[in-house]
Design an enzyme around this catalytic site. Structure first.
Site, PDB file in Angstrom:
ATOM      1  N   GLY A  12      -4.972  -3.639  -7.276  1.00 31.65           N
ATOM      2  CA  GLY A  12      -4.384  -2.297  -7.347  1.00 31.65           C
ATOM      3  C   GLY A  12      -5.352  -1.202  -7.762  1.00 31.65           C
ATOM      4  O   GLY A  12      -4.943  -0.153  -8.276  1.00 31.65           O
ATOM      5  N   SER A  13      -6.642  -1.405  -7.528  1.00 33.11           N
ATOM      6  CA  SER A  13      -7.602  -0.343  -7.901  1.00 33.11           C
ATOM      7  C   SER A  13      -7.401   0.897  -7.037  1.00 33.11           C
ATOM      8  O   SER A  13      -7.608   2.023  -7.491  1.00 33.11           O
ATOM      9  CB  SER A  13      -9.037  -0.848  -7.788  1.00 33.11           C
ATOM     10  OG  SER A  13      -9.402  -1.022  -6.436  1.00 33.11           O
ATOM     11  N   ASN A  14      -6.964   0.706  -5.787  1.00 34.55           N
ATOM     12  CA  ASN A  14      -6.666   1.878  -4.941  1.00 34.55           C
ATOM     13  C   ASN A  14      -5.416   2.601  -5.444  1.00 34.55           C
ATOM     14  O   ASN A  14      -5.355   3.831  -5.458  1.00 34.55           O
ATOM     15  CB  ASN A  14      -6.491   1.455  -3.479  1.00 34.55           C
ATOM     16  CG  ASN A  14      -7.828   1.319  -2.767  1.00 34.55           C
ATOM     17  OD1 ASN A  14      -8.507   2.307  -2.532  1.00 34.55           O
ATOM     18  ND2 ASN A  14      -8.222   0.108  -2.470  1.00 34.55           N
ATOM     19  N   LEU A  90      -1.582  -7.209   1.883  1.00 36.65           N
ATOM     20  CA  LEU A  90      -2.046  -8.239   2.825  1.00 36.65           C
ATOM     21  C   LEU A  90      -0.978  -8.762   3.768  1.00 36.65           C
ATOM     22  O   LEU A  90      -1.272  -9.513   4.680  1.00 36.65           O
ATOM     23  CB  LEU A  90      -2.664  -9.404   2.038  1.00 36.65           C
ATOM     24  CG  LEU A  90      -3.895  -9.025   1.204  1.00 36.65           C
ATOM     25  CD1 LEU A  90      -4.392 -10.210   0.398  1.00 36.65           C
ATOM     26  CD2 LEU A  90      -5.020  -8.470   2.084  1.00 36.65           C
ATOM     27  N   ASN A 107      -3.117   2.758   6.090  1.00 37.55           N
ATOM     28  CA  ASN A 107      -3.720   1.573   5.468  1.00 37.55           C
ATOM     29  C   ASN A 107      -5.199   1.843   5.261  1.00 37.55           C
ATOM     30  O   ASN A 107      -5.846   2.515   6.078  1.00 37.55           O
ATOM     31  CB  ASN A 107      -3.552   0.353   6.395  1.00 37.55           C
ATOM     32  CG  ASN A 107      -4.228  -0.894   5.817  1.00 37.55           C
ATOM     33  OD1 ASN A 107      -4.022  -1.242   4.670  1.00 37.55           O
ATOM     34  ND2 ASN A 107      -5.072  -1.539   6.621  1.00 37.55           N
ATOM     35  N   HIS A 109      -8.877   0.073   4.932  1.00 39.33           N
ATOM     36  CA  HIS A 109      -9.533  -1.189   5.279  1.00 39.33           C
ATOM     37  C   HIS A 109     -11.001  -1.077   4.879  1.00 39.33           C
ATOM     38  O   HIS A 109     -11.641  -0.051   5.153  1.00 39.33           O
ATOM     39  CB  HIS A 109      -9.388  -1.456   6.786  1.00 39.33           C
ATOM     40  CG  HIS A 109      -9.985  -2.756   7.210  1.00 39.33           C
ATOM     41  ND1 HIS A 109      -9.358  -3.956   6.983  1.00 39.33           N
ATOM     42  CD2 HIS A 109     -11.169  -3.040   7.795  1.00 39.33           C
ATOM     43  CE1 HIS A 109     -10.138  -4.929   7.431  1.00 39.33           C
ATOM     44  NE2 HIS A 109     -11.229  -4.409   7.926  1.00 39.33           N
ATOM     45  N   SER A 141     -12.293   2.535   6.144  1.00 39.09           N
ATOM     46  CA  SER A 141     -11.526   3.319   7.125  1.00 39.09           C
ATOM     47  C   SER A 141     -10.086   3.452   6.659  1.00 39.09           C
ATOM     48  O   SER A 141      -9.531   2.489   6.101  1.00 39.09           O
ATOM     49  CB  SER A 141     -11.497   2.590   8.478  1.00 39.09           C
ATOM     50  OG  SER A 141     -12.783   2.158   8.861  1.00 39.09           O
ATOM     51  N   ASP A 150      -4.535  -3.536  11.817  1.00 35.00           N
ATOM     52  CA  ASP A 150      -5.778  -2.741  11.762  1.00 35.00           C
ATOM     53  C   ASP A 150      -6.122  -2.054  13.079  1.00 35.00           C
ATOM     54  O   ASP A 150      -7.284  -1.749  13.323  1.00 35.00           O
ATOM     55  CB  ASP A 150      -6.970  -3.654  11.378  1.00 35.00           C
ATOM     56  CG  ASP A 150      -6.797  -4.207   9.963  1.00 35.00           C
ATOM     57  OD1 ASP A 150      -7.387  -5.259   9.684  1.00 35.00           O
ATOM     58  OD2 ASP A 150      -6.068  -3.590   9.178  1.00 35.00           O
ATOM     59  N   GLU A 179     -13.702   3.792  -1.051  1.00 31.74           N
ATOM     60  CA  GLU A 179     -12.273   3.694  -0.683  1.00 31.74           C
ATOM     61  C   GLU A 179     -11.424   4.583  -1.596  1.00 31.74           C
ATOM     62  O   GLU A 179     -10.519   5.291  -1.144  1.00 31.74           O
ATOM     63  CB  GLU A 179     -11.782   2.258  -0.840  1.00 31.74           C
ATOM     64  CG  GLU A 179     -12.312   1.292   0.182  1.00 31.74           C
ATOM     65  CD  GLU A 179     -11.773  -0.088  -0.048  1.00 31.74           C
ATOM     66  OE1 GLU A 179     -10.554  -0.234  -0.257  1.00 31.74           O
ATOM     67  OE2 GLU A 179     -12.569  -1.041  -0.012  1.00 31.74           O
TER      68      GLU A 179
END
Ligand code: GRF
Length: 201
Positions: A12-14, A90, A107, A109, A141, A150, A179
């Site tokens: 969960g760093s994003n 995922l 999303n 990636h 991306s 993707d 990211e």
């Protein structure tokens, strides 16, 4: 309103980057809920710490896929996102959900799509493949989620130089830093686009 619902599967760093940028005023939005396909992941601790409700919803815990999809749609209805963000998520998003939130699911990636994307390309496997291919650069991306893994239109990318002594782990770390910035940028751009298209309708 700028409601976001974030889907997670791991650290969960994003998600944390989104929360931090909302709290420091860089991102005008609010996370109304977090969906995880796994229990006990660090992303849920992060949500809890910031008072964000979460649900663990996985197709494997439902008697049939239709009930799972219905539960997911009902939860999303309650949290009413303008934009859904898959951040380290995922599992496959059910087609019905993708259709219901057409072009409103993005999303992130950890590679320069369309290369090193698609089924099986996730986590360190992506960076391992990039290094084995001898690429001089990699990156990340953000794309629109469609029914194929993707493969949706790429909205924005950031590149990262590959170092000669890189391991999958060292490359992953540098890509992840990019990211975190790229995701917030694209969320802000997409929310602005959605807002202008709503007002012009
Ligand atoms: C990130 O590299 C992301 O691109 C990929 O999962 C990794 C972990 O993300 N999809 P997070 O720390 O769980 O946000």
């Amino acid at each position: 309103m700028n409601n976001l619902v974030v889907f997670v599967s791991g650290s969960g760093s994003n998600l944390q980057a989104i929360i931090d940028n909302i709290e420091n005023g860089k991102l005008d939005a609010r996370v109304t809920g977090v969906i995880s396909d796994k229990e006990g992941v660090k992303a849920l601790d992060r949500a809890q710490k910031h008072g964000i409700p979460y649900q663990i919803l996985s197709s494997s815990t439902f008697s049939d896929y239709g009930r799972y999809t219905k539960a997911l749609l009902n939860q999303l209805k309650e949290w009413a996102p303008e934009l859904i963000v898959l951040a380290g998520y995922l599992s496959k998003v059910p087609t019905e959900v993708i259709r219901c939130y057409d072009r409103r699911i993005i999303n992130i990636h950890p590679a320069l799509l369309p290369k090193y994307g698609g089924k099986g390309f996730y986590g360190l496997k992506v960076h391992k493949a990039v290094l084995e291919a001898g690429e001089s650069e990699s990156g990340c991306s953000v794309h629109i989620v469609t029914e194929k893994y993707d493969e949706g239109p790429v909205l924005k990318q950031r590149t990262v130089k590959v170092h000669p002594d890189d391991t999958p782990e060292t490359l992953a770390r540098r890509v992840l830093e990019q990211e975190h910035q790229l995701l917030t940028e694209v969320i802000a751009e997409q929310l602005a686009k959605l807002e202008s298209s709503n007002t012009s309708n």
